[in-house]
Design an enzyme around this catalytic site. Structure first.
Site, PDB file in Angstrom:
ATOM      1  CG  HIS A  67      35.898  37.719  41.155  1.00 32.81           C
ATOM      2  ND1 HIS A  67      34.605  38.129  41.384  1.00 32.81           N
ATOM      3  CD2 HIS A  67      36.122  37.916  39.829  1.00 32.81           C
ATOM      4  CE1 HIS A  67      34.070  38.562  40.254  1.00 32.81           C
ATOM      5  NE2 HIS A  67      34.976  38.431  39.287  1.00 32.81           N
ATOM      6  CD  GLU A  69      35.778  38.146  47.236  1.00 28.18           C
ATOM      7  OE1 GLU A  69      35.191  39.137  47.698  1.00 28.18           O
ATOM      8  OE2 GLU A  69      36.168  38.086  46.046  1.00 28.18           O
ATOM      9  CB  CYS A  98      30.402  39.227  43.112  1.00 28.00           C
ATOM     10  SG  CYS A  98      31.392  37.800  42.603  1.00 28.00           S
ATOM     11  CB  CYS A 101      33.049  35.812  45.571  1.00 26.97           C
ATOM     12  SG  CYS A 101      34.236  36.217  44.267  1.00 26.97           S
TER      13      CYS A 101
END
Length: 171
Positions: A67, A69, A98, A101
């Site tokens: 992801h 992040e 999320c 993250c």
């Protein structure tokens, strides 16, 4: 998309936060052009130095943890930043982080998060397909459990942050 009154109210940003959130949104478009999910992140020091920039690369790599992040947080390794420097840093994310993250942000020691589209609006784009669903836990819930303060601002610039998601998700 349903009426905005069903979603969390947008937060107005100052010029600095708006500038860096737009950079993160730009990375979300870059990731999508490469065949990935449309997410981007930028980490900025208190003195406005850009420390890391990333997009979601899980489509390219097959790494489900890729992801935006988490990719940005990984780039901090080896920079020799102190806990105080990280506490003064801000991560700008094109979308609400999320659970995974949010955990990475917590463990990194970053003290501030600014995000674009919120999880509720994002779920409207994702639809109800099982492989597109997320854990319905707000990043704020994760940050509230932190023993150190993590300031969380968002949703912000929702229309701009949403643009990369239009047509990006299976229906």
């Amino acid at each position: 998309m349903p009426s905005p009154t069903l979603f969390p109210e947008e937060t107005a940003l100052d010029e600095r936060d708006g500038r860096y959130l737009r950079k993160a949104i730009g990375w979300s478009h870059a990731g999508r052009r490469r065949g990935n999910r449309p997410f981007g992140a930028v980490i900025v020091a208190e003195d406005s130095r850009v420390l890391a920039e990333a997009y979601c690369d899980s489509g390219e790599t097959g790494d489900v943890t890729g992801h935006a992040e988490t990719n940005a947080v990984r780039k901090l390794a080896g920079l020799g930043l102190t806990r105080e420097q990280l506490a003064g840093a801000t991560i700008y994310s094109s979308a609400e982080p999320c659970v995974m993250c949010a955990g990475a942000i917590f463990w990194s020691g970053i003290g501030r998060v600014v995000f674009g589209i919120d999880a509720e609006r994002l779920r409207e784009f994702r639809g109800e397909r099982g492989e597109q669903r997320d854990a319905e836990l707000s990043c704020r819930d994760v940050f509230r459990a932190s023993p150190h303060a993590i300031d969380c601002i968002g949703p912000a610039m929702v229309d701009e942050a949403s643009a990369a998601h239009v047509g990006a998700w299976k229906t």
